[in-house]
Design a protein around this motif. Structure first.
Motif, mmCIF file in Angstrom:
data_model
loop_
_atom_site.group_PDB
_atom_site.id
_atom_site.type_symbol
_atom_site.label_atom_id
_atom_site.label_comp_id
_atom_site.label_asym_id
_atom_site.label_seq_id
_atom_site.Cartn_x
_atom_site.Cartn_y
_atom_site.Cartn_z
ATOM 1 N N GLU A 194 9.568 2.630 -41.973
ATOM 2 C CA GLU A 194 9.015 3.693 -42.823
ATOM 3 C C GLU A 194 8.346 4.800 -42.010
ATOM 4 N N LEU A 195 8.141 4.532 -40.719
ATOM 5 C CA LEU A 195 7.508 5.534 -39.858
ATOM 6 C C LEU A 195 8.505 6.178 -38.891
ATOM 7 N N ALA A 196 9.779 6.027 -39.175
ATOM 8 C CA ALA A 196 10.802 6.536 -38.264
ATOM 9 C C ALA A 196 10.737 8.057 -38.094
ATOM 10 N N ASP A 197 10.173 8.764 -39.062
ATOM 11 C CA ASP A 197 10.035 10.222 -38.968
ATOM 12 C C ASP A 197 8.587 10.632 -38.682
ATOM 13 N N LEU A 198 7.838 9.750 -38.058
ATOM 14 C CA LEU A 198 6.422 10.010 -37.786
ATOM 15 C C LEU A 198 6.208 11.338 -37.076
ATOM 16 N N ASP A 199 7.037 11.617 -36.086
ATOM 17 C CA ASP A 199 6.844 12.818 -35.283
ATOM 18 C C ASP A 199 7.100 14.103 -36.062
ATOM 19 N N GLU A 229 -6.850 -15.929 -33.724
ATOM 20 C CA GLU A 229 -5.625 -15.148 -33.834
ATOM 21 C C GLU A 229 -5.773 -14.142 -34.983
ATOM 22 N N VAL A 230 -6.126 -12.917 -34.622
ATOM 23 C CA VAL A 230 -6.352 -11.847 -35.596
ATOM 24 C C VAL A 230 -5.034 -11.094 -35.769
ATOM 25 N N VAL A 231 -4.319 -11.403 -36.815
ATOM 26 C CA VAL A 231 -2.982 -10.834 -37.011
ATOM 27 C C VAL A 231 -3.111 -9.451 -37.660
ATOM 28 N N THR A 232 -2.918 -8.435 -36.851
ATOM 29 C CA THR A 232 -3.072 -7.052 -37.307
ATOM 30 C C THR A 232 -1.745 -6.401 -37.664
ATOM 31 N N GLY A 233 -0.632 -7.058 -37.354
ATOM 32 C CA GLY A 233 0.674 -6.549 -37.748
ATOM 33 C C GLY A 233 1.222 -5.475 -36.833
ATOM 34 N N PRO A 234 2.372 -4.905 -37.205
ATOM 35 C CA PRO A 234 3.016 -3.882 -36.380
ATOM 36 C C PRO A 234 2.137 -2.640 -36.212
ATOM 37 N N GLU A 235 2.291 -2.011 -35.073
ATOM 38 C CA GLU A 235 1.481 -0.834 -34.759
ATOM 39 C C GLU A 235 2.133 0.454 -35.268
ATOM 40 N N LEU A 236 1.310 1.492 -35.402
ATOM 41 C CA LEU A 236 1.809 2.811 -35.794
ATOM 42 C C LEU A 236 2.867 3.289 -34.796
ATOM 43 N N ILE A 237 2.566 3.172 -33.519
ATOM 44 C CA ILE A 237 3.530 3.437 -32.453
ATOM 45 C C ILE A 237 4.020 2.064 -31.988
ATOM 46 N N THR A 238 5.268 1.780 -32.161
ATOM 47 C CA THR A 238 5.801 0.439 -31.966
ATOM 48 C C THR A 238 5.394 -0.153 -30.612
ATOM 49 N N GLY A 239 4.710 -1.281 -30.667
ATOM 50 C CA GLY A 239 4.323 -2.006 -29.463
ATOM 51 C C GLY A 239 3.087 -1.491 -28.758
ATOM 52 N N SER A 240 2.462 -0.423 -29.282
ATOM 53 C CA SER A 240 1.274 0.138 -28.626
ATOM 54 C C SER A 240 0.031 -0.634 -29.079
ATOM 55 N N THR A 241 -0.215 -1.761 -28.440
ATOM 56 C CA THR A 241 -1.278 -2.656 -28.895
ATOM 57 C C THR A 241 -2.678 -2.220 -28.474
ATOM 58 N N LEU A 245 5.855 14.521 -39.163
ATOM 59 C CA LEU A 245 4.785 14.651 -40.148
ATOM 60 C C LEU A 245 3.712 15.629 -39.678
ATOM 61 N N PRO A 246 2.974 16.236 -40.620
ATOM 62 C CA PRO A 246 1.823 17.067 -40.237
ATOM 63 C C PRO A 246 0.748 16.205 -39.559
ATOM 64 N N THR A 247 -0.033 16.829 -38.729
ATOM 65 C CA THR A 247 -1.076 16.108 -38.000
ATOM 66 C C THR A 247 -2.019 15.381 -38.950
ATOM 67 N N ARG A 248 -2.427 16.026 -40.028
ATOM 68 C CA ARG A 248 -3.339 15.403 -40.996
ATOM 69 C C ARG A 248 -2.716 14.129 -41.575
ATOM 70 N N ALA A 249 -1.432 14.147 -41.865
ATOM 71 C CA ALA A 249 -0.763 12.975 -42.432
ATOM 72 C C ALA A 249 -0.744 11.819 -41.436
ATOM 73 N N ILE A 250 -0.509 12.124 -40.149
ATOM 74 C CA ILE A 250 -0.514 11.073 -39.133
ATOM 75 C C ILE A 250 -1.920 10.487 -38.993
ATOM 76 N N ALA A 251 -2.920 11.355 -39.025
ATOM 77 C CA ALA A 251 -4.309 10.887 -38.939
ATOM 78 C C ALA A 251 -4.638 9.978 -40.115
ATOM 79 N N GLU A 252 -4.166 10.321 -41.305
ATOM 80 C CA GLU A 252 -4.413 9.485 -42.481
ATOM 81 C C GLU A 252 -3.739 8.122 -42.343
#
Length: 312
Positions: A25-30, A192-204, A32-39
């Motif tokens: 769902e974030l494949a078009d992240l780049d 084990e704190v499972v936080t799930g996938p990252e906004l930027i894939t793999g950027s932990t 998006l407007p800056t405000r939307a990414i911040a949200e």
């Protein structure tokens, strides 16, 4: 195993980690407007505290075990690579000014050594034997507690540190962000704190890093509370090494005692600037040397020292 086979095996391992998963769902992240990414980032971050909350019973059990070891003279040692290792070093470095911990009482080890704090040290995280050597250099004992920190829960440096520490009889804790991790399996206490996938894939360094920072804050802070390093929520073991901290020391004494400025200045002068001692002088009605003796007899804990002063 050939290098091609080894790479394929590693790729399969990473694909199974939720911290490495792709969010279509974030494949078009780049775009998006800056405000939307911040949200989006803010919404991700808002979920981290809930993930930590799910591990509170395990976190509390680990803290009690760490405090018991440190109470008998042991050390708290963090070991990790990359972001996880840097977070451990950061947490350890904050303990002396905040809680007046002694040299080496809280230690942060990062794969690759001090250079890795500001530069990527290629391959350092893959060397479990380096963790063994780093712990051996500390003279690890059974009284110590070692917390391995790794977002993936599979980093060889962190897992190797915990495995070696456990063989040495030290307390072991594994802090990761994936369920069923190798790090958790190696440790006595698995967090084990499972936080799930990252906004930027793999950027932990994102959600996983935030979760690790929250848990490390809890480990060090609550351990120090258990060790008597606070009086209520006041950091009475503060080491006042600059003007800002000296002003804070006066404010803490005022908050704890309600005394006036002149009394506070006199008590701090009599106790060499020691906040805890100054509070005991003012609330316990004793002089500086007596305050030092009472605190020594109470293992540095202010409440029992106050009780003893009032019974004199």
């Amino acid at each position: 195993m050939t290098s091609t086979a080894a790479f394929a095996a590693l790729r399969a391992q990473l694909a199974a980690l939720t911290t490495e998963a792709f969010r279509p769902e974030l494949a078009d992240l780049d775009r998006l407007p800056t405000r939307a990414i911040a949200e989006l980032m803010n919404a991700d971050d808002a979920a981290v505290a809930a993930a930590v909350a799910g591990q509170l019973p395990r976190i509390a059990a680990a803290i009690d075990a760490i405090a018991e070891r440190m109470g008998r003279g042991g050390r708290l040692v963090y070991a990790g690579a990359g972001t996880a290792g840097r977070l451990g070093v950061l947490d350890a470095s904050e303990c002396p000014p905040t809680f007046a911990t002694g040299p080496g009482q809280v230690v942060g080890l990062v794969a690759g050594g001090p250079d890795a704090l500001v530069n990527a040290v290629e391959g350092a995280e893959d060397r479990a034997e380096a963790a063994v050597a780093d712990l051996a250099a500390l003279g690890l004992t059974a009284d110590d507690a070692v917390v391995g920190v790794s977002a993936s829960g599979r980093t060889p440096y962190a897992v190797g540190a915990v495995e070696h520490a456990r063989r040495a009889g030290a307390l072991t804790v594994g802090l990761s962000c994936n369920a069923g991790s190798a790090l958790g399996a190696a440790a006595e206490h698995a967090i084990e704190v499972v936080t799930g996938p990252e906004l930027i894939t793999g950027s932990t360094r994102l959600k996983a890093g935030t979760a690790q920072k929250l848990v490390l804050n809890m480990i060090s802070t609550i351990t120090m509370v258990r060790l008597g390093k606070t009086y209520g929520n006041l950091m009475v073991d503060l080491r006042a090494s600059n003007d800002k901290l000296r002003a804070r020391a006066r404010r803490i004494v005022a908050q704890a005692t309600g005394a006036g400025d002149a009394e506070i200045e006199a008590a701090l002068a009599e106790t060499g600037g020691e906040v805890k001692n100054a509070i005991l002088v003012l609330l316990g009605g004793v002089d500086g040397p007596a305050a030092a003796r009472l605190l020594a007899a109470a293992d540095g804990r202010l409440r029992p020292a106050l009780d003893a002063a009032r019974e004199r």
